[in-house]
Write a protein that holds these residues in place. Structure first.
Motif, mmCIF file in Angstrom:
data_model
loop_
_atom_site.group_PDB
_atom_site.id
_atom_site.type_symbol
_atom_site.label_atom_id
_atom_site.label_comp_id
_atom_site.label_asym_id
_atom_site.label_seq_id
_atom_site.Cartn_x
_atom_site.Cartn_y
_atom_site.Cartn_z
ATOM 1 N N ARG A 96 38.628 31.111 33.530
ATOM 2 C CA ARG A 96 39.068 30.573 34.816
ATOM 3 C C ARG A 96 40.177 29.547 34.606
ATOM 4 N N GLY A 97 40.032 28.688 33.610
ATOM 5 C CA GLY A 97 41.059 27.692 33.344
ATOM 6 C C GLY A 97 42.380 28.317 32.924
ATOM 7 N N VAL A 98 42.301 29.313 32.038
ATOM 8 C CA VAL A 98 43.515 29.989 31.568
ATOM 9 C C VAL A 98 44.196 30.723 32.722
ATOM 10 N N LEU A 99 43.424 31.430 33.519
ATOM 11 C CA LEU A 99 44.003 32.186 34.635
ATOM 12 C C LEU A 99 44.612 31.259 35.677
ATOM 13 N N THR A 100 44.023 30.109 35.880
ATOM 14 C CA THR A 100 44.588 29.140 36.820
ATOM 15 C C THR A 100 45.928 28.611 36.297
ATOM 16 N N GLN A 101 46.020 28.386 34.986
ATOM 17 C CA GLN A 101 47.303 27.993 34.383
ATOM 18 C C GLN A 101 48.338 29.092 34.531
ATOM 19 N N ILE A 102 47.921 30.323 34.261
ATOM 20 C CA ILE A 102 48.841 31.458 34.418
ATOM 21 C C ILE A 102 49.350 31.535 35.846
ATOM 22 N N ASP A 103 48.434 31.420 36.801
ATOM 23 C CA ASP A 103 48.774 31.516 38.220
ATOM 24 C C ASP A 103 49.786 30.457 38.626
ATOM 25 N N ALA A 104 49.624 29.256 38.096
ATOM 26 C CA ALA A 104 50.519 28.154 38.468
ATOM 27 C C ALA A 104 51.917 28.345 37.905
ATOM 28 N N ALA A 105 52.038 28.998 36.764
ATOM 29 C CA ALA A 105 53.333 29.094 36.090
ATOM 30 C C ALA A 105 54.063 30.406 36.333
ATOM 31 N N ILE A 119 32.760 39.858 33.724
ATOM 32 C CA ILE A 119 32.774 38.721 34.644
ATOM 33 C C ILE A 119 33.392 39.143 35.964
ATOM 34 N N LEU A 120 32.801 38.727 37.068
ATOM 35 C CA LEU A 120 33.294 39.103 38.386
ATOM 36 C C LEU A 120 34.670 38.486 38.651
ATOM 37 N N PRO A 121 35.607 39.275 39.172
ATOM 38 C CA PRO A 121 36.934 38.725 39.466
ATOM 39 C C PRO A 121 36.889 37.614 40.521
ATOM 40 N N THR A 122 35.926 37.664 41.452
ATOM 41 C CA THR A 122 35.812 36.586 42.438
ATOM 42 C C THR A 122 35.579 35.251 41.752
ATOM 43 N N ASP A 123 34.773 35.247 40.694
ATOM 44 C CA ASP A 123 34.526 34.011 39.947
ATOM 45 C C ASP A 123 35.774 33.540 39.212
ATOM 46 N N MET A 128 42.655 29.679 42.000
ATOM 47 C CA MET A 128 44.047 30.137 41.959
ATOM 48 C C MET A 128 44.749 29.921 43.299
ATOM 49 N N LYS A 129 46.047 29.637 43.232
ATOM 50 C CA LYS A 129 46.860 29.509 44.445
ATOM 51 C C LYS A 129 47.240 30.874 45.004
ATOM 52 N N HIS A 130 47.352 31.853 44.129
ATOM 53 C CA HIS A 130 47.698 33.212 44.558
ATOM 54 C C HIS A 130 46.618 34.176 44.065
ATOM 55 N N PRO A 131 45.406 34.060 44.568
ATOM 56 C CA PRO A 131 44.300 34.884 44.056
ATOM 57 C C PRO A 131 44.427 36.360 44.400
ATOM 58 N N GLU A 132 45.281 36.667 45.359
ATOM 59 C CA GLU A 132 45.400 38.062 45.799
ATOM 60 C C GLU A 132 45.952 38.983 44.707
ATOM 61 N N VAL A 152 39.283 46.246 39.014
ATOM 62 C CA VAL A 152 38.261 45.688 39.891
ATOM 63 C C VAL A 152 38.835 44.469 40.604
ATOM 64 N N GLY A 153 38.805 44.498 41.927
ATOM 65 C CA GLY A 153 39.293 43.371 42.708
ATOM 66 C C GLY A 153 38.176 42.438 43.108
ATOM 67 N N GLY A 154 38.534 41.168 43.328
ATOM 68 C CA GLY A 154 37.592 40.193 43.842
ATOM 69 C C GLY A 154 37.697 40.086 45.347
ATOM 70 N N GLU A 155 37.022 39.103 45.922
ATOM 71 C CA GLU A 155 37.015 38.934 47.373
ATOM 72 C C GLU A 155 38.414 38.681 47.932
ATOM 73 N N LYS A 156 39.291 38.068 47.132
ATOM 74 C CA LYS A 156 40.624 37.710 47.627
ATOM 75 C C LYS A 156 41.728 38.622 47.072
ATOM 76 N N THR A 157 41.344 39.652 46.329
ATOM 77 C CA THR A 157 42.355 40.551 45.744
ATOM 78 C C THR A 157 42.900 41.493 46.810
ATOM 79 N N SER A 158 44.211 41.652 46.842
ATOM 80 C CA SER A 158 44.841 42.576 47.783
ATOM 81 C C SER A 158 44.630 44.020 47.330
ATOM 82 N N PRO A 159 44.185 44.911 48.213
ATOM 83 C CA PRO A 159 44.071 46.332 47.847
ATOM 84 C C PRO A 159 45.399 46.916 47.377
ATOM 85 N N ALA A 160 46.500 46.430 47.948
ATOM 86 C CA ALA A 160 47.816 46.936 47.539
ATOM 87 C C ALA A 160 48.120 46.577 46.092
#
Length: 495
Positions: A96-105, A119-123, A128-132, A152-160
């Motif tokens: 989660r920490g690594v992905l949040t860093q990736i998302d920010a940069a 691990i569930l993608p929702t978790d 993330m600022k752009h979880p979709e 596998v998408g999480g609750e905030k993942t865009s189907p597109a």
């Protein structure tokens, strides 16, 4: 078709390194970040195995290999990347920490895939600022050969985003399967965990040892699963009545006490030692890299067999390989005709590990392959590409005469030149020379004759005008060249 322009791999090791290999061999530049002190060595060894495997896997022209850059931070890794693959250890807080860093940069439009095994993608997308654009892209080892990725998408993942990821994976020879719902361990690992759990009980209860268990899998249902999976296999078992008959016949067995799938075996020191000792006896004679190479050769062989199945239409992973090769051919760089009064250079290659015999010398088959690949290059040069063939026209080899003059060894760089001999277009007559690049030593020659065939008419006909014109330019340019000394030779004829 949508494609990946630049990739970033955060986390190396076996999985991250194999993702990098898959990207690089598809012509994609990769930034790699992994703080492990031996990351470059480990990733380099994985990539070397991947290159060896691809040399066996396909004769289609791979694009120029992408550039691999090891960088010092996540921020540097994701710059310019439109696909970012995270492959750090399986800890929710770490990922989660690594992905949040990736998302920010990263660019907000970049896709972010996680190699997590369960691990569930929702978790993962919680902070993330752009979880979709975050999804699980769960691969199977080795990633560079096994083509599946569970998306596998999480609750905030865009189907597109999932559809976009699936389309992009197809361009690197992978099949993305989109799961309808997120669930721990997804599909593949749930099935594997069930088999693994039962296997542990069989070892613990001394029903068999590890080698016997593996033999049961690889000599029976493992072969069936490799090409049809589970449900299609069982459909056949149901005979003409199909799946309904199979379920009616074998469904009641599910209530019988055959398995211990609901019981968890205690992996205590005694059972761990037992499994480890049996595994050492089974496979300890091989080092890990040797086992990986043997595994890769076996997988390549299975995929080649499946590519020729179903009347040549392909089946399963073999069909996917054929589709990937068609994509490679369609996107291969088209050669520019350099017509002049000198033989044309058609091929540059090197002797890789899969090309040599026990003496370290290139096998006869690979000499032939160099000439066959050169003939294909000549055909593409004059316009006989995949579209031309699909339209029902092609050149077929009807005769060839080879001479082996010197040895090619592992690692040698090679090139082929060709001269077009006098011919009428319906016949394409060439003489080719294979050289070693380091000293221009002549290694072999091939005199080669092809006929132009129109499949619709079922006979030999002149090529279509555009191809005929390009070929005639070569014929005219080479008409002033002296006939090669060995042209027209027969077997055993003196020089």
């Amino acid at each position: 078709m949508t494609k990946i322009n630049k990739a970033a791999c955060v986390g190396g090791g076996v999985i991250g390194g194999a993702w990098a290999a898959r990207f690089l061999l598809s012509g994609i530049d990769v930034n790699m970040f992994d703080p492990h002190p031996e990351a470059e060595r480990i990733v380099g060894e994985v990539i070397a195995n991947a290159e060896r495997a691809y040399a066996m896997l396909t004769m289609a022209p791979l694009p120029p290999r992408g550039k691999l850059s090891f960088v010092k931070s996540i921020e540097e890794a994701v710059q310019g990347a439109d696909w970012i693959q995270e492959s750090v250890p399986e800890r929710v807080d770490l990922k989660r920490g690594v992905l949040t860093q990736i998302d920010a940069a990263a660019d907000p439009k970049a896709l972010i895939g996680s190699s997590t095994s369960g691990i569930l993608p929702t978790d993962l997308q919680r902070d993330m600022k752009h979880p979709e654009r975050l999804f699980v892209a769960h691969p199977y080892n080795p990633v560079y050969l096994l083509p599946l990725a569970e998306l596998v998408g999480g609750e905030k993942t865009s189907p597109a985003v999932l559809e976009d990821a699936k389309a992009k994976l197809a361009t690197i020879g992978m099949k993305g399967v989109i799961l309808k719902k997120e669930i721990e361990a997804f599909v593949g690992d749930r099935l594997l965990e069930a088999v693994w759990r039962e296997g542990l009980w069989l070892i613990k209860d001394d029903i068999c040892d590890t080698e016997t268990l593996d033999d049961v899998i690889r000599y029976s249902f493992g072969m069936r699963w490799a090409q049809m999976g589970m449900f299609e296999t069982y459909r056949i078992a149901g005979g003409e009545a199909g799946m309904r008959h199979f379920i009616a016949q074998f469904g009641p067995c599910l209530s019988w006490p055959w398995t211990k799938l609901t019981d968890v075996v205690d992996l205590d020191d005694e059972l761990t030692d037992k499994i480890a000792n049996q595994s050492d006896s089974q496979s300890g004679a091989y080092g890990i890299r040797e086992l990986e190479r043997i595994r890769d050769e076996n997988l390549v062989g299975i995929m080649h067999a499946l590519k020729g199945a179903n009347g040549g239409k392909g089946w399963g992973s073999g069909k996917l390989l054929a589709e990937f090769e068609a994509h490679l051919w369609a996107n291969a760089q088209k050669p520019e005709a350099k017509i002049g009064a000198e033989p044309i250079r058609l091929l540059d290659t090197k002797v890789n590990p899969s090309w040599v015999d026990y003496n370290g010398h290139m096998t006869e088959f690979r000499y032939n392959q160099c000439f066959a690949d050169s003939a294909d290059a000549l055909l593409r040069l004059i316009g006989v590409d995949m579209d031309y063939v699909a339209a029902g026209h092609s050149y077929y080899t009807v005769e060839a005469h080879n001479q082996w003059l010197d040895e090619a060894k592992l690692g040698d760089a090679l090139y082929v030149k060709a001269q077009v001999l006098p011919c009428d277009g319906k016949k394409l007559h060439t003489f080719m020379w294979l050289y070693r690049a380091s000293d221009d030593a002549l290694l072999a020659t091939c005199e080669h004759l092809m006929l132009h065939v129109a499949s619709k008419e079922g006979k030999v006909l002149p090529p279509l005008p555009a191809v005929k014109d390009k070929l005639q330019q070569l014929i005219d340019a080479h008409a002033c060249l002296p006939l090669p000394a060995n042209a027209g030779r027969v077997v055993g004829q003196r020089k």
